[in-house]
Design a protein around this motif. Structure first.
Motif, PDB file in Angstrom:
ATOM      1  N   THR A   4      12.934  53.922  45.598  1.00  0.00           N
ATOM      2  CA  THR A   4      12.197  53.698  44.364  1.00  0.00           C
ATOM      3  C   THR A   4      11.954  54.996  43.602  1.00  0.00           C
ATOM      4  O   THR A   4      11.763  54.979  42.398  1.00  0.00           O
ATOM      5  N   ALA A   5      11.937  56.129  44.287  1.00  0.00           N
ATOM      6  CA  ALA A   5      11.705  57.416  43.626  1.00  0.00           C
ATOM      7  C   ALA A   5      13.005  58.171  43.366  1.00  0.00           C
ATOM      8  O   ALA A   5      12.968  59.287  42.888  1.00  0.00           O
ATOM      9  N   ASP A   6      14.141  57.571  43.688  1.00  0.00           N
ATOM     10  CA  ASP A   6      15.413  58.272  43.556  1.00  0.00           C
ATOM     11  C   ASP A   6      15.989  58.148  42.143  1.00  0.00           C
ATOM     12  O   ASP A   6      17.132  57.752  41.945  1.00  0.00           O
ATOM     13  N   THR A   7      15.159  58.485  41.170  1.00  0.00           N
ATOM     14  CA  THR A   7      15.593  58.592  39.779  1.00  0.00           C
ATOM     15  C   THR A   7      14.793  59.717  39.141  1.00  0.00           C
ATOM     16  O   THR A   7      13.819  60.205  39.712  1.00  0.00           O
ATOM     17  N   ALA A   8      15.162  60.074  37.934  1.00  0.00           N
ATOM     18  CA  ALA A   8      14.478  61.163  37.240  1.00  0.00           C
ATOM     19  C   ALA A   8      13.153  60.717  36.614  1.00  0.00           C
ATOM     20  O   ALA A   8      12.392  61.562  36.152  1.00  0.00           O
ATOM     21  N   GLN A   9      12.887  59.424  36.572  1.00  0.00           N
ATOM     22  CA  GLN A   9      11.642  58.910  35.983  1.00  0.00           C
ATOM     23  C   GLN A   9      11.463  59.410  34.544  1.00  0.00           C
ATOM     24  O   GLN A   9      10.395  59.912  34.168  1.00  0.00           O
ATOM     25  N   VAL A  10      12.515  59.257  33.733  1.00  0.00           N
ATOM     26  CA  VAL A  10      12.462  59.704  32.341  1.00  0.00           C
ATOM     27  C   VAL A  10      11.493  58.833  31.545  1.00  0.00           C
ATOM     28  O   VAL A  10      11.205  57.698  31.937  1.00  0.00           O
ATOM     29  N   ILE A  11      10.987  59.353  30.417  1.00  0.00           N
ATOM     30  CA  ILE A  11       9.995  58.601  29.655  1.00  0.00           C
ATOM     31  C   ILE A  11      10.611  57.525  28.765  1.00  0.00           C
ATOM     32  O   ILE A  11       9.921  56.609  28.345  1.00  0.00           O
ATOM     33  N   ILE A  12      11.906  57.640  28.461  1.00  0.00           N
ATOM     34  CA  ILE A  12      12.592  56.636  27.656  1.00  0.00           C
ATOM     35  C   ILE A  12      14.073  56.683  27.999  1.00  0.00           C
ATOM     36  O   ILE A  12      14.611  57.748  28.300  1.00  0.00           O
ATOM     37  N   ARG A  13      14.715  55.540  27.990  1.00  0.00           N
ATOM     38  CA  ARG A  13      16.158  55.522  28.185  1.00  0.00           C
ATOM     39  C   ARG A  13      16.794  56.134  26.934  1.00  0.00           C
ATOM     40  O   ARG A  13      16.482  55.716  25.805  1.00  0.00           O
ATOM     41  N   PRO A  14      17.647  57.136  27.077  1.00  0.00           N
ATOM     42  CA  PRO A  14      18.199  57.842  25.916  1.00  0.00           C
ATOM     43  C   PRO A  14      18.865  56.948  24.856  1.00  0.00           C
ATOM     44  O   PRO A  14      18.630  57.181  23.657  1.00  0.00           O
ATOM     45  N   PRO A  15      19.653  55.927  25.218  1.00  0.00           N
ATOM     46  CA  PRO A  15      20.215  55.093  24.146  1.00  0.00           C
ATOM     47  C   PRO A  15      19.138  54.370  23.330  1.00  0.00           C
ATOM     48  O   PRO A  15      19.291  54.191  22.124  1.00  0.00           O
ATOM     49  N   LEU A  16      18.054  53.991  23.977  1.00  0.00           N
ATOM     50  CA  LEU A  16      16.949  53.361  23.259  1.00  0.00           C
ATOM     51  C   LEU A  16      16.308  54.364  22.302  1.00  0.00           C
ATOM     52  O   LEU A  16      16.010  54.041  21.144  1.00  0.00           O
ATOM     53  N   GLY A  17      16.112  55.592  22.764  1.00  0.00           N
ATOM     54  CA  GLY A  17      15.566  56.639  21.904  1.00  0.00           C
ATOM     55  C   GLY A  17      16.457  56.893  20.701  1.00  0.00           C
ATOM     56  O   GLY A  17      15.976  57.055  19.574  1.00  0.00           O
TER      57      GLY A  17
END
Length: 156
Positions: A4-17
């Motif tokens: 569950t923690a094996d991601t960067a935990q970004v604040i927004i998905r870049p394509p959505l941004g």
């Protein structure tokens, strides 16, 4: 590191941004048009060429990373440090492609608002995505990532 923690935990998905930046620029231009190019410039062609260049970089980066066996979406784990293709020149070719794509759309539509949206989009990507990804990659890959980071620039 658990799954569950094996991601960067970004604040927004870049394509959505990116999509939000484009929508905001188009909406603002609808309210208050702000052209920025000379009237006799072939804006559509120039912007289209810049956008195609961006799309090419974006596609090259995605093909390279998936061929190496890693994941592109930021909500999935990174499985390896990729150092081939565009990743030889920049650690963030996908985001560079997005920046260039936004510039291309701004030129094509002669829309200064879209160009201005590059600033908040770049800040969100830099501080809400890239910083988190770099910390994640350093935790996960240690010296392998630190070595890559010392050889390849973040942007260009």
């Amino acid at each position: 590191m658990d799954d569950t923690a094996d991601t960067a935990q970004v604040i927004i998905r870049p394509p959505l941004g990116w999509g939000l930046a484009v929508l905001a620029g188009l909406a603002l231009n609808w309210l208050v048009p702000l052209p920025f190019l000379l009237a006799d410039l072939p804006a559509g062609w120039l912007g289209g060429m810049v956008f195609l260049l961006a799309l090419g970089l974006f596609a090259w980066a995605i093909v390279t990373i998936t061929t190496a066996g890693s994941n592109v979406p930021t909500n999935l784990p990174t499985t390896t440090i990729v150092e081939s293709g565009p990743y030889r020149f920049t650690r963030n070719p996908i985001y560079l492609g997005m920046f260039l794509g936004l510039i291309g759309v701004a030129i094509a539509f002669d829309n200064f608002w879209l160009l201005m949206m590059l600033v908040p989009f770049a800040l969100v990507i830099r501080y809400g995505v890239v910083v988190r990804e770099e910390a994640y990659l350093e935790r996960k890959f240690g010296n392998v990532y630190r070595g890559y980071r010392s050889r390849v620039r973040r942007w260009l």
